[in-house]
Design a protein around this motif. Structure first.
Motif, PDB file in Angstrom:
ATOM      1  N   PHE A   3      -2.671   3.251  -8.953  1.00  0.00           N
ATOM      2  CA  PHE A   3      -3.480   3.199  -7.874  1.00  0.00           C
ATOM      3  C   PHE A   3      -4.405   2.143  -7.620  1.00  0.00           C
ATOM      4  N   THR A   4      -5.212   1.749  -8.839  1.00  0.00           N
ATOM      5  CA  THR A   4      -5.866   0.411  -8.909  1.00  0.00           C
ATOM      6  C   THR A   4      -5.271  -0.885  -8.436  1.00  0.00           C
ATOM      7  N   LEU A   5      -4.127  -0.951  -8.880  1.00  0.00           N
ATOM      8  CA  LEU A   5      -3.300  -2.112  -8.603  1.00  0.00           C
ATOM      9  C   LEU A   5      -3.012  -2.119  -7.131  1.00  0.00           C
ATOM     10  N   ARG A   6      -2.611  -0.918  -6.476  1.00  0.00           N
ATOM     11  CA  ARG A   6      -2.271  -1.175  -5.192  1.00  0.00           C
ATOM     12  C   ARG A   6      -3.617  -1.391  -4.297  1.00  0.00           C
ATOM     13  N   ILE A   7      -4.581  -0.840  -4.496  1.00  0.00           N
ATOM     14  CA  ILE A   7      -5.920  -1.262  -3.843  1.00  0.00           C
ATOM     15  C   ILE A   7      -6.130  -2.543  -4.109  1.00  0.00           C
ATOM     16  N   LEU A   8      -6.071  -3.227  -5.346  1.00  0.00           N
ATOM     17  CA  LEU A   8      -6.412  -4.826  -5.437  1.00  0.00           C
ATOM     18  C   LEU A   8      -5.377  -5.651  -5.088  1.00  0.00           C
ATOM     19  N   MET A   9      -3.997  -5.076  -4.733  1.00  0.00           N
ATOM     20  CA  MET A   9      -3.062  -6.073  -4.283  1.00  0.00           C
ATOM     21  C   MET A   9      -2.950  -5.666  -2.968  1.00  0.00           C
ATOM     22  N   ALA A  48     -12.095  -3.543 -12.722  1.00  0.00           N
ATOM     23  CA  ALA A  48     -11.304  -2.216 -12.052  1.00  0.00           C
ATOM     24  C   ALA A  48     -10.242  -1.586 -12.921  1.00  0.00           C
ATOM     25  N   LEU A  49      -9.422  -2.539 -13.767  1.00  0.00           N
ATOM     26  CA  LEU A  49      -8.117  -2.048 -14.362  1.00  0.00           C
ATOM     27  C   LEU A  49      -8.958  -1.495 -15.617  1.00  0.00           C
ATOM     28  N   GLY A  50      -9.858  -1.800 -16.263  1.00  0.00           N
ATOM     29  CA  GLY A  50     -10.469  -1.425 -17.290  1.00  0.00           C
ATOM     30  C   GLY A  50     -10.948   0.075 -17.123  1.00  0.00           C
ATOM     31  N   ALA A  51     -11.831   0.135 -16.066  1.00  0.00           N
ATOM     32  CA  ALA A  51     -12.210   1.463 -15.453  1.00  0.00           C
ATOM     33  C   ALA A  51     -11.002   2.341 -15.346  1.00  0.00           C
ATOM     34  N   SER A  52      -9.997   1.894 -14.863  1.00  0.00           N
ATOM     35  CA  SER A  52      -8.775   2.856 -14.544  1.00  0.00           C
ATOM     36  C   SER A  52      -8.135   3.311 -15.867  1.00  0.00           C
ATOM     37  N   GLY A  53      -8.182   2.653 -16.934  1.00  0.00           N
ATOM     38  CA  GLY A  53      -7.774   3.051 -17.996  1.00  0.00           C
ATOM     39  C   GLY A  53      -6.331   2.237 -18.510  1.00  0.00           C
ATOM     40  N   LYS A 112       3.763   2.513 -20.691  1.00  0.00           N
ATOM     41  CA  LYS A 112       3.481   3.490 -19.594  1.00  0.00           C
ATOM     42  C   LYS A 112       1.969   3.474 -19.357  1.00  0.00           C
ATOM     43  N   GLN A 113       1.531   3.235 -18.134  1.00  0.00           N
ATOM     44  CA  GLN A 113       0.173   3.196 -17.871  1.00  0.00           C
ATOM     45  C   GLN A 113      -0.498   4.612 -17.167  1.00  0.00           C
ATOM     46  N   PRO A 114      -1.266   4.961 -16.988  1.00  0.00           N
ATOM     47  CA  PRO A 114      -1.757   6.059 -16.161  1.00  0.00           C
ATOM     48  C   PRO A 114      -1.738   5.627 -14.627  1.00  0.00           C
ATOM     49  N   GLU A 115      -1.730   6.776 -13.823  1.00  0.00           N
ATOM     50  CA  GLU A 115      -1.438   6.769 -12.548  1.00  0.00           C
ATOM     51  C   GLU A 115      -2.745   5.994 -11.946  1.00  0.00           C
ATOM     52  N   ALA A 116      -3.934   6.276 -12.397  1.00  0.00           N
ATOM     53  CA  ALA A 116      -4.985   5.614 -11.885  1.00  0.00           C
ATOM     54  C   ALA A 116      -4.879   4.081 -11.897  1.00  0.00           C
ATOM     55  N   VAL A 117      -4.028   3.543 -12.875  1.00  0.00           N
ATOM     56  CA  VAL A 117      -3.911   2.035 -12.927  1.00  0.00           C
ATOM     57  C   VAL A 117      -2.948   1.686 -11.806  1.00  0.00           C
ATOM     58  N   LEU A 164       0.727  -1.259   0.096  1.00  0.00           N
ATOM     59  CA  LEU A 164       0.054  -0.005   0.189  1.00  0.00           C
ATOM     60  C   LEU A 164       0.834   1.304  -0.120  1.00  0.00           C
ATOM     61  N   ILE A 165       1.877   1.286   0.347  1.00  0.00           N
ATOM     62  CA  ILE A 165       2.893   2.474   0.544  1.00  0.00           C
ATOM     63  C   ILE A 165       3.422   2.828  -0.940  1.00  0.00           C
ATOM     64  N   SER A 166       2.978   3.915  -1.286  1.00  0.00           N
ATOM     65  CA  SER A 166       3.476   4.559  -2.600  1.00  0.00           C
ATOM     66  C   SER A 166       4.924   4.781  -2.728  1.00  0.00           C
ATOM     67  N   GLU A 167       5.562   4.495  -3.762  1.00  0.00           N
ATOM     68  CA  GLU A 167       6.908   4.465  -4.026  1.00  0.00           C
ATOM     69  C   GLU A 167       7.509   3.813  -3.038  1.00  0.00           C
ATOM     70  N   SER A 168       7.306   2.404  -2.947  1.00  0.00           N
ATOM     71  CA  SER A 168       8.095   1.578  -2.152  1.00  0.00           C
ATOM     72  C   SER A 168       9.432   1.401  -2.796  1.00  0.00           C
ATOM     73  N   PRO A 169      10.620   1.083  -2.189  1.00  0.00           N
ATOM     74  CA  PRO A 169      11.757   0.952  -2.845  1.00  0.00           C
ATOM     75  C   PRO A 169      11.740  -0.524  -3.291  1.00  0.00           C
ATOM     76  N   MET A 170      12.529  -1.078  -4.466  1.00  0.00           N
ATOM     77  CA  MET A 170      12.392  -2.118  -5.163  1.00  0.00           C
ATOM     78  C   MET A 170      12.698  -3.249  -4.069  1.00  0.00           C
ATOM     79  N   ALA A 171      13.722  -2.993  -3.312  1.00  0.00           N
ATOM     80  CA  ALA A 171      14.209  -3.987  -2.475  1.00  0.00           C
ATOM     81  C   ALA A 171      13.424  -4.254  -1.420  1.00  0.00           C
TER      82      ALA A 171
END
Length: 157
Positions: free
Chosen positions: A116-122, A97-102, A109-114, A25-32
């Motif tokens: 965010f949607t993936l963070r919510i779904l995962m 949800a992914l379709g609705a987020s674009g 390169k996917q939109p920022e909404a995608v 859920l943390i945005s911009e989590s480091p890859m490690a």
């Protein structure tokens, strides 16, 4: 699992999954950190898949003791059907949800909404399911002691 019991093992597995959900859920989590979350998640999600199947025979034994019959096929079929139905429904929700987020599979390169949607779904959705399953587990009445009592009572029948 035998030393602490199935119910406690499942509970500990659920609790260990919480950091993974938070990291996702943390945005911009480091890859490690995401790799750490993936390793932790893989080990604890396995608990979520295995433990319910390990606890099902105890439910069947309790049913046998209470009702005098042992419909094993019905229990396993219902359990499997509900699990697969939930997985199929969630796959559909993810697609919607992914379709609705674009989301566009042809673009790198996917939109920022995608994102965010993936963070919510995962993260958020599994986190809510995790909380619900932990609450249900708290009220689950068959612990190891009760399972042993049921086994003893079944042997005397």
């Amino acid at each position: 699992m035998r030393k602490i019991g199935k119910k406690k093992s499942f509970f500990i597995g659920n609790l260990c999954l919480i950091p993974t959900v938070i990291i996702i859920l943390i945005s911009e989590s480091p890859m490690a950190l995401l790799f750490v979350a993936a390793v932790m998640g893989a080990n604890t999600v396995a608990c979520g898949y295995i433990m319910p199947w390990a606890m099902l025979p105890e439910c069947i034994d309790a049913f046998m003791l209470e009702k005098g019959r042992r419909p094993v096929e019905i229990f396993y079929t219902f359990f499997f059907l509900v699990a697969k139905l939930a997985q199929a429904l969630y796959a559909g929700v993810v697609q919607l949800a992914l379709g609705a987020s674009g989301y566009d599979s042809r673009r790198c390169k996917q939109p920022e909404a995608v994102q965010f949607t993936l963070r919510i779904l995962m993260g958020a959705v599994p986190g809510c399911v995790l909380v619900l399953s932990t609450i249900c587990l708290y009220f689950y009445s068959i612990d190891d002691e009760r399972a042993k009592e049921i086994q003893i009572q079944l042997k005397t029948l």
